[in-house]
Design an enzyme around this catalytic site. Structure first.
Site, PDB file in Angstrom:
ATOM      1  N   ARG A   1      -6.914  -0.461  -7.645  1.00  0.00           N
ATOM      2  CA  ARG A   1      -7.241   0.645  -6.727  1.00  0.00           C
ATOM      3  C   ARG A   1      -7.568   1.878  -7.564  1.00  0.00           C
ATOM      4  NH1 ARG A   1      -4.837   0.450  -1.389  1.00  0.00           N
ATOM      5  NH2 ARG A   1      -6.533   1.894  -0.959  1.00  0.00           N
TER       6      ARG A   1
ATOM      7  N   ASN B   1      -6.400  12.115  -0.114  1.00  0.00           N
ATOM      8  CA  ASN B   1      -5.512  11.337   0.748  1.00  0.00           C
ATOM      9  C   ASN B   1      -6.393  10.495   1.674  1.00  0.00           C
ATOM     10  OD1 ASN B   1      -2.819  10.630   1.648  1.00  0.00           O
ATOM     11  ND2 ASN B   1      -3.256  11.768   3.507  1.00  0.00           N
ATOM     12  N   LYS B   2      -5.761   9.695   2.483  1.00  0.00           N
ATOM     13  CA  LYS B   2      -6.471   8.768   3.367  1.00  0.00           C
ATOM     14  C   LYS B   2      -7.628   9.436   4.102  1.00  0.00           C
ATOM     15  CE  LYS B   2      -5.867   5.336   3.602  1.00  0.00           C
ATOM     16  NZ  LYS B   2      -6.662   4.395   2.769  1.00  0.00           N
TER      17      LYS B   2
ATOM     18  N   GLN C   1      -3.294   2.246   9.695  1.00  0.00           N
ATOM     19  CA  GLN C   1      -1.956   2.418   9.127  1.00  0.00           C
ATOM     20  C   GLN C   1      -1.048   3.251  10.027  1.00  0.00           C
ATOM     21  OE1 GLN C   1      -4.817   2.913   7.435  1.00  0.00           O
ATOM     22  NE2 GLN C   1      -4.646   2.279   5.307  1.00  0.00           N
TER      23      GLN C   1
ATOM     24  N   ASP D   1      -2.667  10.675  -2.362  1.00  0.00           N
ATOM     25  CA  ASP D   1      -2.937   9.627  -3.345  1.00  0.00           C
ATOM     26  C   ASP D   1      -3.193  10.211  -4.726  1.00  0.00           C
ATOM     27  OD1 ASP D   1      -3.726   8.474  -0.550  1.00  0.00           O
ATOM     28  OD2 ASP D   1      -3.287   6.773  -1.858  1.00  0.00           O
TER      29      ASP D   1
ATOM     30  N   ARG E   1       0.858  -1.194   0.000  1.00  0.00           N
ATOM     31  CA  ARG E   1       0.000   0.000   0.000  1.00  0.00           C
ATOM     32  C   ARG E   1       0.890   1.239   0.000  1.00  0.00           C
ATOM     33  NH1 ARG E   1       1.581   1.555   4.179  1.00  0.00           N
ATOM     34  NH2 ARG E   1       0.571   3.545   3.792  1.00  0.00           N
ATOM     35  N   GLY E   2       0.238   2.408  -0.113  1.00  0.00           N
ATOM     36  CA  GLY E   2       0.974   3.662  -0.232  1.00  0.00           C
ATOM     37  C   GLY E   2       1.097   3.976  -1.716  1.00  0.00           C
ATOM     38  N   ALA E   3       0.641   5.165  -2.104  1.00  0.00           N
ATOM     39  CA  ALA E   3       0.543   5.489  -3.526  1.00  0.00           C
ATOM     40  C   ALA E   3       1.847   5.235  -4.289  1.00  0.00           C
ATOM     41  CB  ALA E   3       0.060   6.925  -3.693  1.00  0.00           C
TER      42      ALA E   3
END
Lengths: 362, 362
Positions: free
Chosen positions: B90, B251-252, B201, B241, B53-55
């Site tokens: 995603r 973003n998250k 996270q 993101d 995970r993580g852009a």
């Protein structure tokens, strides 16, 4: 309120047994477990450990705790010490202090022999008033919503935080009282239920809304802003643990973030609370003490394991540094209205004194 | 980055084996488990299930996934289908689309026989650039902080959300790069780590900060506003993101709430992201697709049971209605600066074009 269709209350006094029955809220929503409590220390533990929680219910429970404490010894010393012990359990919710001060004012002038019976009577009065005030909050809130809210869809979408429903009071709830009033009046209403980490009281809210048949959806606390920006929220309503004289509101941690998101999206943010939550002696929200709770509330999480057995999991190592403040303060200017048993008012000193002019003295 | 003192990266290409090694992030922070992945489908699954995970890391991993896919069949059809499968994993993080488009642009003109080797080479270039860009983000961010931030105490108190550290990239991180740069330069820094429900996270962030020796404290997402009002936060920095051409930042979920609290408390809110996170084709944040993930991510929680064994608990019944949006959009006006590998700029179209003038064409 009804549980599985059967009318009940969250607090049942048993004066003949010198005891009270409470719902152990640390076991909800997974198990409905009634707990009989018959000692002062057990009452203090129940409040401290959040078996009993919610500002109004804490107040009523503490009042009963004082009655329990006086059964064998109703001396001045016992009365003072019992009140001090109960007062020390939670620092932020002022209803606790209010209920104990009221009990002491009634009991102190009486001869010790009359105090135990009088304590049960006064605790019952506090509990009955709580229910009546919450019913009034529901009616005032519904009237306000009918005047101020224009739902974007067929349904009124209300968001709430933590649990300020009947589980947080003797019955009916504060923030949820207008929701129940709306639902009972045939207004289609749907509730966005914020999980409320770290203690997940949103799951209590989901459980009690389910008991009442109110449609609802649980969300992570983080999702509140997105839903507001997406036009899916008509109003936010929360309870309070203490309201300062200037209208600043201490409530469950995370409340302030929801109020900010309301302001940014033109969504009304309401606070519902009875007189006992108002602290006119506290001039400003900055003066409200904020409880810091044990980090293990955060490091551990409770639920059901794969076999449906209540269990706890460790999210973080015991040594991991954690901060766990239980409340935050929302400035009054973010609050569209305070809804109390007397009606509604702006969250300002003038607004509060308009509802409670008797507090203007001095 | 170091794990237990040993230098490593989050993504290791194994061209000779037609495979990659990744850290299974769904098992952190409780277990450090490397996973060898040798099929296209397994790469897609790893991205979808958030093992990776993580852009930026998603982008680099997808590039490797394309290389893996071309081992036996490097035809035009295979290339197109593999890219389409990876692209579908995603929707929000644009780095995924960026990396796949870059890979296709390089591979398409080549004869099929040369594509697999070229794919590994291009994937390696993407990974190397990610590391270099993040190092640059760290330096630009630290320089900005030295100019803009006056810590209230002896320590720079930085808050972050989700994980935009080295676990979210090939190395060094985006939002955490300036934190590491500050720490490595001897600037005393402490990080407020937001838990980031529902996927927690923040616990990844706490784990990687611990590996690097950076002092930190984990908080519930709800606590961010209180800490800011209490003067305990000098700045907030997050990754992204996708950043729209007007400076709006996806973003998250929960990022927007932190940005609002920054604005209300005069605290700078920074976004750190490389060029691959900028989507100049997306004019406005409202156009960014927001991923809605499975409700069980929310209903279930993962941790260690009483014997230290990884386990899952059910927080909510399977039938409980849940909404689980994974991202929100923070309007550019709430962002003090965007920090990229080119430098820093306002979160506006003019600001972004100032850093990337080549995008002004057309």
């Amino acid at each position: 309120m009804n549980i599985d269709g059967i009318p009940t209350r969250t607090l049942r006094a048993r004066p003949a047994q010198g005891a009270i029955d409470i719902i152990d809220q640390t076991r909800l929503p997974h198990a409905l477990h009634w707990l009989r409590i018959a000692t002062l220390e057990a009452v203090a533990h129940a409040i401290r450990s959040m078996q009993v929680r919610g500002a109004p219910l804490i107040g009523a429970t503490a009042a009963c705790g004082l009655a329990i404490a006086l059964a064998d010894d109703a001396s001045d010393t016992r009365l003072a010490e019992a009140a001090a012990l109960l007062r020390s359990t939670r620092p932020t919710a002022v209803n606790l202090h209010w209920a104990l001060a009221r009990m002491q004012a009634v009991l102190q002038p009486l001869p010790p022999g009359e105090r135990a019976a009088a304590a049960w009577a006064e605790a019952a009065a506090i509990a009955e008033e709580d229910v009546a005030q919450n019913m009034a909050i529901g009616e005032h809130g519904l009237r306000l919503w009918r005047g101020q809210l224009v739902p974007r869809g067929d349904t009124l979408n209300i968001m709430t935080h933590c649990n300020a429903g009947w589980l947080a009071t003797v019955d009916r709830g504060t923030a949820l009282a207008p929701v129940y009033a709306a639902h009972d009046a045939g207004v289609p209403v749907h509730v966005w239920v914020s999980e409320t980490r770290p203690r997940n009281q949103g799951l209590l809210t989901a459980w009690e809304l389910e008991q009442h048949g109110v449609p609802h959806t649980v969300i992570a606390d983080n999702a509140a802003g997105l839903l507001m920006r997406a036009g899916k929220v008509d109003a936010v309503i929360v309870g309070a643990d203490r309201i300062a004289a200037n209208g600043d509101v201490a409530n469950k941690i995370g409340t302030y973030l929801k109020a900010l998101a309301c302001a940014d999206n033109g969504i009304p943010f309401y606070v519902a609370a009875p007189r006992s939550t108002l602290d006119f002696a506290c001039t400003d929200g900055a003066d409200i003490p904020i409880e810091e709770r044990d980090g293990d509330e955060f490091r551990l999480v409770h639920g059901l394991d794969g076999r449906g057995v209540p269990s706890a999991l460790r999210l973080l190592p015991a040594g991991e540094d954690v901060a766990n403040p239980a409340f935050d303060v929302t400035p009054g200017w973010l609050v569209k209205a305070i809804i109390s048993e007397r009606g509604t008012c702006p969250a300002t000193r003038a607004g509060l004194l308009g509802l409670y002019p008797e507090e203007a003295r001095g």
